[in-house]
Design a protein around this motif. Structure first.
Motif, PDB file in Angstrom:
ATOM      1  N   GLY A 181       0.780  -1.232   0.000  1.00 47.70           N
ATOM      2  CA  GLY A 181       0.000   0.000   0.000  1.00 47.70           C
ATOM      3  C   GLY A 181       0.806   1.274   0.000  1.00 47.70           C
ATOM      4  N   ALA A 182       2.103   1.218  -0.340  1.00 49.37           N
ATOM      5  CA  ALA A 182       2.926   2.423  -0.351  1.00 49.37           C
ATOM      6  C   ALA A 182       2.455   3.384  -1.447  1.00 49.37           C
ATOM      7  CB  ALA A 182       4.397   2.062  -0.571  1.00 49.37           C
ATOM      8  N   GLU A 183       2.708   4.665  -1.241  1.00 48.02           N
ATOM      9  CA  GLU A 183       2.388   5.666  -2.254  1.00 48.02           C
ATOM     10  C   GLU A 183       3.222   5.425  -3.511  1.00 48.02           C
ATOM     11  OE1 GLU A 183       0.222   8.433  -2.446  1.00 48.02           O
ATOM     12  OE2 GLU A 183      -0.725   7.324  -0.802  1.00 48.02           O
ATOM     13  N   PRO A 184       2.675   5.673  -4.699  1.00 45.45           N
ATOM     14  CA  PRO A 184       3.447   5.498  -5.930  1.00 45.45           C
ATOM     15  C   PRO A 184       4.730   6.326  -5.898  1.00 45.45           C
ATOM     16  CG  PRO A 184       1.126   5.820  -6.439  1.00 45.45           C
ATOM     17  CD  PRO A 184       1.280   6.081  -4.976  1.00 45.45           C
ATOM     18  N   ASP A 185       5.853   5.705  -6.264  1.00 42.27           N
ATOM     19  CA  ASP A 185       7.140   6.393  -6.233  1.00 42.27           C
ATOM     20  C   ASP A 185       8.054   5.794  -7.302  1.00 42.27           C
ATOM     21  OD1 ASP A 185       9.056   8.192  -5.505  1.00 42.27           O
ATOM     22  OD2 ASP A 185       9.203   7.537  -3.414  1.00 42.27           O
ATOM     23  N   PHE A 186       9.124   6.527  -7.614  1.00 35.84           N
ATOM     24  CA  PHE A 186      10.027   6.129  -8.695  1.00 35.84           C
ATOM     25  C   PHE A 186      10.656   4.747  -8.505  1.00 35.84           C
ATOM     26  CE2 PHE A 186      10.780  10.949  -8.659  1.00 35.84           C
ATOM     27  CZ  PHE A 186       9.661  11.182  -9.425  1.00 35.84           C
ATOM     28  N   PRO A 187      11.058   4.345  -7.285  1.00 36.62           N
ATOM     29  CA  PRO A 187      11.683   3.020  -7.148  1.00 36.62           C
ATOM     30  C   PRO A 187      10.797   1.868  -7.613  1.00 36.62           C
ATOM     31  CG  PRO A 187      12.139   4.340  -5.206  1.00 36.62           C
ATOM     32  CD  PRO A 187      11.140   5.100  -6.014  1.00 36.62           C
ATOM     33  N   ALA A 188       9.469   2.039  -7.547  1.00 38.27           N
ATOM     34  CA  ALA A 188       8.585   0.973  -8.037  1.00 38.27           C
ATOM     35  C   ALA A 188       8.729   0.799  -9.547  1.00 38.27           C
ATOM     36  CB  ALA A 188       7.130   1.293  -7.668  1.00 38.27           C
ATOM     37  N   ASP A 189       8.908   1.908 -10.285  1.00 38.93           N
ATOM     38  CA  ASP A 189       9.152   1.814 -11.727  1.00 38.93           C
ATOM     39  C   ASP A 189      10.481   1.114 -12.005  1.00 38.93           C
ATOM     40  OD1 ASP A 189       6.787   3.084 -12.406  1.00 38.93           O
ATOM     41  OD2 ASP A 189       7.713   5.023 -12.840  1.00 38.93           O
ATOM     42  N   LEU A 190      11.497   1.388 -11.182  1.00 43.53           N
ATOM     43  CA  LEU A 190      12.805   0.764 -11.390  1.00 43.53           C
ATOM     44  C   LEU A 190      12.741  -0.738 -11.113  1.00 43.53           C
ATOM     45  CD1 LEU A 190      15.138   3.477  -9.807  1.00 43.53           C
ATOM     46  CD2 LEU A 190      14.633   3.088 -12.221  1.00 43.53           C
ATOM     47  N   TYR A 191      11.955  -1.143 -10.121  1.00 45.45           N
ATOM     48  CA  TYR A 191      11.781  -2.564  -9.849  1.00 45.45           C
ATOM     49  C   TYR A 191      11.154  -3.259 -11.067  1.00 45.45           C
ATOM     50  CZ  TYR A 191      10.524  -6.836  -7.306  1.00 45.45           C
ATOM     51  OH  TYR A 191      10.407  -8.146  -6.890  1.00 45.45           O
ATOM     52  N   ALA A 192      10.106  -2.641 -11.625  1.00 47.09           N
ATOM     53  CA  ALA A 192       9.464  -3.224 -12.806  1.00 47.09           C
ATOM     54  C   ALA A 192      10.427  -3.284 -13.986  1.00 47.09           C
ATOM     55  CB  ALA A 192       8.216  -2.418 -13.169  1.00 47.09           C
ATOM     56  N   ALA A 193      11.309  -2.281 -14.116  1.00 50.71           N
ATOM     57  CA  ALA A 193      12.310  -2.312 -15.191  1.00 50.71           C
ATOM     58  C   ALA A 193      13.250  -3.496 -15.010  1.00 50.71           C
ATOM     59  CB  ALA A 193      13.099  -1.002 -15.208  1.00 50.71           C
ATOM     60  N   GLY A 194      13.598  -3.821 -13.758  1.00 50.64           N
ATOM     61  CA  GLY A 194      14.423  -4.999 -13.509  1.00 50.64           C
ATOM     62  C   GLY A 194      13.721  -6.277 -13.924  1.00 50.64           C
ATOM     63  N   LEU A 195      12.409  -6.365 -13.656  1.00 52.47           N
ATOM     64  CA  LEU A 195      11.648  -7.536 -14.082  1.00 52.47           C
ATOM     65  C   LEU A 195      11.588  -7.638 -15.606  1.00 52.47           C
ATOM     66  CD1 LEU A 195       8.646  -7.462 -11.561  1.00 52.47           C
ATOM     67  CD2 LEU A 195      10.535  -9.100 -11.609  1.00 52.47           C
ATOM     68  N   VAL A 196      11.469  -6.494 -16.281  1.00 54.01           N
ATOM     69  CA  VAL A 196      11.478  -6.502 -17.747  1.00 54.01           C
ATOM     70  C   VAL A 196      12.822  -7.004 -18.263  1.00 54.01           C
ATOM     71  CG1 VAL A 196      11.446  -5.023 -19.800  1.00 54.01           C
ATOM     72  CG2 VAL A 196       9.721  -4.717 -18.024  1.00 54.01           C
ATOM     73  N   GLY A 197      13.933  -6.563 -17.636  1.00 51.83           N
ATOM     74  CA  GLY A 197      15.249  -7.047 -18.045  1.00 51.83           C
ATOM     75  C   GLY A 197      15.367  -8.553 -17.889  1.00 51.83           C
ATOM     76  N   LEU A 198      14.839  -9.078 -16.784  1.00 52.79           N
ATOM     77  CA  LEU A 198      14.875 -10.525 -16.567  1.00 52.79           C
ATOM     78  C   LEU A 198      14.017 -11.252 -17.599  1.00 52.79           C
ATOM     79  CD1 LEU A 198      16.282 -12.363 -14.543  1.00 52.79           C
ATOM     80  CD2 LEU A 198      14.230 -12.282 -13.115  1.00 52.79           C
ATOM     81  N   TYR A 199      12.887 -10.663 -17.963  1.00 56.30           N
ATOM     82  CA  TYR A 199      12.003 -11.230 -18.986  1.00 56.30           C
ATOM     83  C   TYR A 199      12.730 -11.328 -20.333  1.00 56.30           C
ATOM     84  CZ  TYR A 199       8.194 -11.060 -22.468  1.00 56.30           C
ATOM     85  OH  TYR A 199       7.360 -11.279 -23.541  1.00 56.30           O
ATOM     86  N   LEU A 200      13.485 -10.296 -20.688  1.00 58.39           N
ATOM     87  CA  LEU A 200      14.196 -10.303 -21.965  1.00 58.39           C
ATOM     88  C   LEU A 200      15.302 -11.352 -21.986  1.00 58.39           C
ATOM     89  CD1 LEU A 200      14.518  -6.445 -22.526  1.00 58.39           C
ATOM     90  CD2 LEU A 200      12.886  -8.004 -23.604  1.00 58.39           C
ATOM     91  N   LEU A 201      15.934 -11.579 -20.839  1.00 59.41           N
ATOM     92  CA  LEU A 201      17.025 -12.556 -20.775  1.00 59.41           C
ATOM     93  C   LEU A 201      16.527 -13.991 -20.728  1.00 59.41           C
ATOM     94  CD1 LEU A 201      19.255 -10.653 -18.224  1.00 59.41           C
ATOM     95  CD2 LEU A 201      19.931 -11.224 -20.568  1.00 59.41           C
TER      96      LEU A 201
END
Length: 392
Positions: A181-201
């Motif tokens: 329930g944390a407020e939306p913040d930039f680190p959440a976008d960076l976490y999702a970017a890490g998941l996208v990188g793992l998806y590509l690999l």
């Protein structure tokens, strides 16, 4: 001849869609070019407020696909974007499966570059996923990525359009703090970017729950086939504690640039080349023009073929936030990072092909309906007023 919207946009053929609207290829009579037009599918007050927020974004960056203009016609509203023809990362993985590490580095660098531009505007995307990351049709050349679909994005400090107990986004790409329930913040976008990188690999959707459990015993080892220097960057993006991730997308880019220098040379010439094909296809019969004039100029891409990251050129101080150090050092220290290349000076072609709509984990109550089409204009004005007050 297709339907003409607001006397300017001729809707040609549908090319995609999401929960909030359908995306069409459209001919812009004023500008004399084809664009992507997102037509709002619903006309309730809640959808209109989100539409107002999304169409108000004006982020001019080569790796961001933001709205360019909007129009209203009777009870319908739309906004337009560049027409991007190469499909999404989901299409690319569907065609090739796991991608070479250096190719992944080029894509991840561009995604982080786009995120840096979004974050410097104070905007949290909140829906980073492969289907929302589009590609120009560059063939076998250097890929060119565009971050799209700001339907649930919000500026930090803006009032939320959902109850704080509801989690908005796409399941499987939530950061752990979002689930709490944390407020939306930039680190959440960076976490999702890490998941996208793992998806590509890996070529498959990451198991976010399994990743979270692995981190309870410390940073896990690199998955099979993932070079250790690259894993240090992705592993830092996937830290469950947002304070242990990179502070900014620019900081992650710097670490990625250093990691690329440590990667082994590309494999044999027999490796299958990765090509980004045109996923939209030809115009329907009776429409034109065709050829290069219709498609727009060829996109300029950063780096060089072979997916090495080139030295940077001078850039505007407003293009990205200043680099910040990591909250927590990586498992193994990286060498002093080199800055990354200048982004293209002119944005390429245009469009969006969102495949799946973000969902709320809990079901909110039904929004109020606008029963008279004329109230749409009033709702737009009211929403702009709320947005201006919140931003003040």
């Amino acid at each position: 001849m297709g339907e003409v919207f607001a006397g300017r946009y001729e809707l040609v053929d549908p090319i995609g869609g999401g929960g909030a609207g359908a995306v069409w290829r459209a001919w812009d009579r004023r500008r004399g070019r084809y664009v992507a037009a997102k037509v709002l599918r619903q006309s309730d007050a809640h959808s209109l407020l989100r539409f107002v927020r999304e169409q108000a974004l004006r982020i001019d960056h080569p790796h961001v696909l933001a709205p360019a203009s909007w129009a209203a016609d009777d009870d319908k509203v739309l906004f337009t974007m560049d027409l991007v023809r190469g499909g999404s990362l989901s299409h690319l993985i569907g065609d090739y499966g796991p991608l070479p590490p250096r190719y992944v580095c080029a894509l991840l660098d561009q995604l982080l570059s786009g995120l840096a531009a979004v974050h410097v505007e104070g905007v949290v995307h909140r829906d980073i996923k492969p289907a929302n990351i589009l590609l120009e049709a560059t063939g076998a050349g250097q890929p060119h990525l565009r971050l799209s679909d700001f339907g649930i994005a919000m500026r930090k400090g803006e009032p939320r359009l959902t109850d704080a107990n509801y989690i908005v986004g796409t399941p499987g790409y939530f950061a752990p703090e979002q689930m709490l329930g944390a407020e939306p913040d930039f680190p959440a976008d960076l976490y999702a970017a890490g998941l996208v990188g793992l998806y590509l690999l890996s070529g498959k959707k990451p198991d976010a729950e399994a990743i979270y459990k692995q981190y309870s015993f410390g940073t896990p080892r690199a998955p099979l086939g993932v070079p250790e220097p690259l894993w240090q960057v992705i592993g830092a993006l996937l830290q469950p504690d947002p304070e242990a991730r990179f502070r900014t997308a620019t900081g992650a880019r710097k670490a990625l640039a250093a990691a690329v220098e440590l990667l082994p040379e590309p494999g044999s010439a027999d490796d299958e080349p990765v090509e980004v094909f045109d996923q939209i296809g030809p115009l329907p019969e009776g429409f034109g023009p065709t050829g290069p004039a219709a498609a727009g100029p060829e996109p300029t891409v950063e780096g060089t073929v072979g997916f090495h990251l080139a030295p940077p050129a001078p850039r505007s101080p407003l293009s990205e936030p200043p680099a910040q150090p990591l909250e927590q050092p990586l498992a193994q220290p990286l060498p002093e990072p080199l800055p990354l290349p200048e982004q293209p000076t002119a944005p390429p072609s245009p469009a969006t092909r969102p495949q799946t709509a973000p969902v709320a984990v809990r079901r909110p109550g039904p929004p109020a309906r606008v029963v008279i089409p004329v109230l749409i204009a009033a709702a737009l004005c009211f929403a702009v007023g709320i947005w201006a007050l919140a931003a003040a």
